[in-house]
Design a protein around this motif. Structure first.
Motif: not given
Length: 419
Positions: A210-214, A200-205, A81-82, A88-89
């Motif tokens: 984000f929710l799974m990473g918190i 970049w990940p889609t908004r849904q991704q 996300i960041l 070179g992502g």
């Protein structure tokens, strides 16, 4: 003759803990001071009789539980996300994920092994050359001994008798400086070799990542937050992190199975046992060094070379780069701190925290430099790339690390600002 025995055992690839313990025994025999044998076992066990050292196996356990429980992969997705959309992502993702893991693992070797398995295949799939992918991952391991928590900082705090929590705080700004220089290196290499542009990940991704990473991100927050606020000691923070990783891996992500816990505990016990044995052996070897008054001799020699604190630290960096190339960082730390710490404080007025950060970061460089370079061989074993190919790809990051050392040696405020 003692030095010859030490060199021969080292050349024969005898485990470093045995090298140190046997060399100390040989010195006692060769010097005729057999009365020292009465204190040998006492010194051996005395080196590990410190509450602070309990943090080492606990941080190792937290790392093992995170990997087994799927927390590592969630942190990687959080990094997408960041930085995932830059050129070179995947390299940026690798580095950010390593920064997150550095706030948990505390061990460069363990982090290199773990992240190599997770990141190198993914980078290869995106079109990166294997040596470069392995080099990025290995470079990320350099952050582990400087971004809190750090096993080397724990050990230095015990040896120098300074608060371990303050050592952790002292490493925050230098860790961020080094990370920033690594980002610049990745950016320049990406432009030079036209590495693939990330997506970049889609908004849904992004929402899912984000929710799974918190929950996974809570672990480094528990460790660093507990230490910074004074609510927990480093050892207590490590225990809380291990408990958190167990609960999240089992009940949130449901990747951790109770049947796998024995393997996790076995790996933790084996790896921490090796470290503790090394600390004990290096402790008795350091006792011999002090008995021989080597610190006083070293102080006289160094004082004759310079009177400037910055030049003293640069001299220390040069010496320890050579030491770190052939001796494990933990063993080297136990050997050099009793010799150089009194000189740094008494003759040059250098803060213990600045000295500790410089010494720990310098020694870990040896993990990635020939001829020993254990980190190179770990990365090679995990990825299949040759050690020298990885080393060549690592050079920009090693230069960035050396620049970090120069900066924190020149300006102590980079170390002491948060204390």
């Amino acid at each position: 003759m003692t030095a010859v025995v030490f060199a021969v055992l080292l050349f024969l690839a005898v485990p470093i803990s045995l090298v140190l313990a046997l060399t100390a025994l040989w010195y006692i025999y060769d010097s005729g001071n057999t009365v020292l044998l009465d204190s040998y076992l006492q010194q051996l066990f005395g080196a590990i009789q410190s509450y602070g050292l309990l943090a080492i196996p606990l941080f190792m356990l937290a790392g093992e539980l995170m990997n087994e429980g799927g927390l590592t992969s969630r942190l990687v997705n959080l990094a997408r996300i960041l930085v995932g959309g830059f050129r070179g992502g995947m390299a940026y993702i690798n580095l950010v994920a390593n920064m997150m893991m550095a706030a948990i693992m505390g061990s460069a070797a363990s982090q290199i092994a773990m992240m190599s398995r997770a990141m190198v295949p993914a980078m290869e799939k995106d079109g990166y050359e294997k040596p470069y992918a392995a080099a990025i991952t290995a470079a990320g391991g350099l952050l582990s001994p400087i971004i809190p928590p750090s096993m080397l900082f724990v050990l230095f705090g015990v040896l120098a008798q300074v608060p371990i929590a303050d050592m952790f705080i002292a490493g925050i700004i230098p860790g961020l400086v080094m990370s920033f220089l690594f980002f610049i290196a990745i950016s320049l290499l990406g432009l030079r070799y036209q590495y693939p542009k990330g997506k970049w990940p889609t908004r849904q991704q992004a929402k899912q990542y984000f929710l799974m990473g918190i929950p996974a991100a809570l672990i480094p927050l528990i460790i660093i937050g507990g230490i910074l606020t004074g609510l927990a000691t480093p050892t207590e923070s490590a225990a809380l992190a291990s408990l958190g990783a167990l609960v999240i891996g089992k009940y949130v992500y449901k990747d951790l199975k109770y049947k796998n816990l024995f393997g996790v505990l076995k790996r933790t016990a084996f790896n921490s046992g090796m470290v503790i044995m090394l600390i004990a052996a290096a402790g008795v070897f350091g006792w011999v060094i002090i008995f021989e008054k080597i610190p006083q001799s070293a102080a006289s020699w160094i004082a004759a070379q310079t009177t400037d604190p910055f030049m003293f630290l640069m001299l220390v960096v040069g010496i320890l780069l050579l030491v770190g190339m052939v001796i494990d960082g933990i063993a080297a730390l136990i050997l050099v701190v009793p010799i150089l710490m009194p000189i740094a404080e008494a003759q040059f007025g250098i803060s213990a925290y600045q000295f500790g950060v410089v010494v720990c970061l310098t020694l870990v460089l040896g993990l990635l430099t020939p001829p020993v370079g254990a980190g190179l061989y770990i990365s090679s074993a995990m990825t299949g790339a040759s050690p020298m190919a990885i080393f060549r790809a690592l050079l920009p990051f090693l230069l960035a690390t050396i620049l970090t050392l120069v900066l924190i040696s020149w300006e102590e405020g980079l170390v002491l600002a948060l204390l």
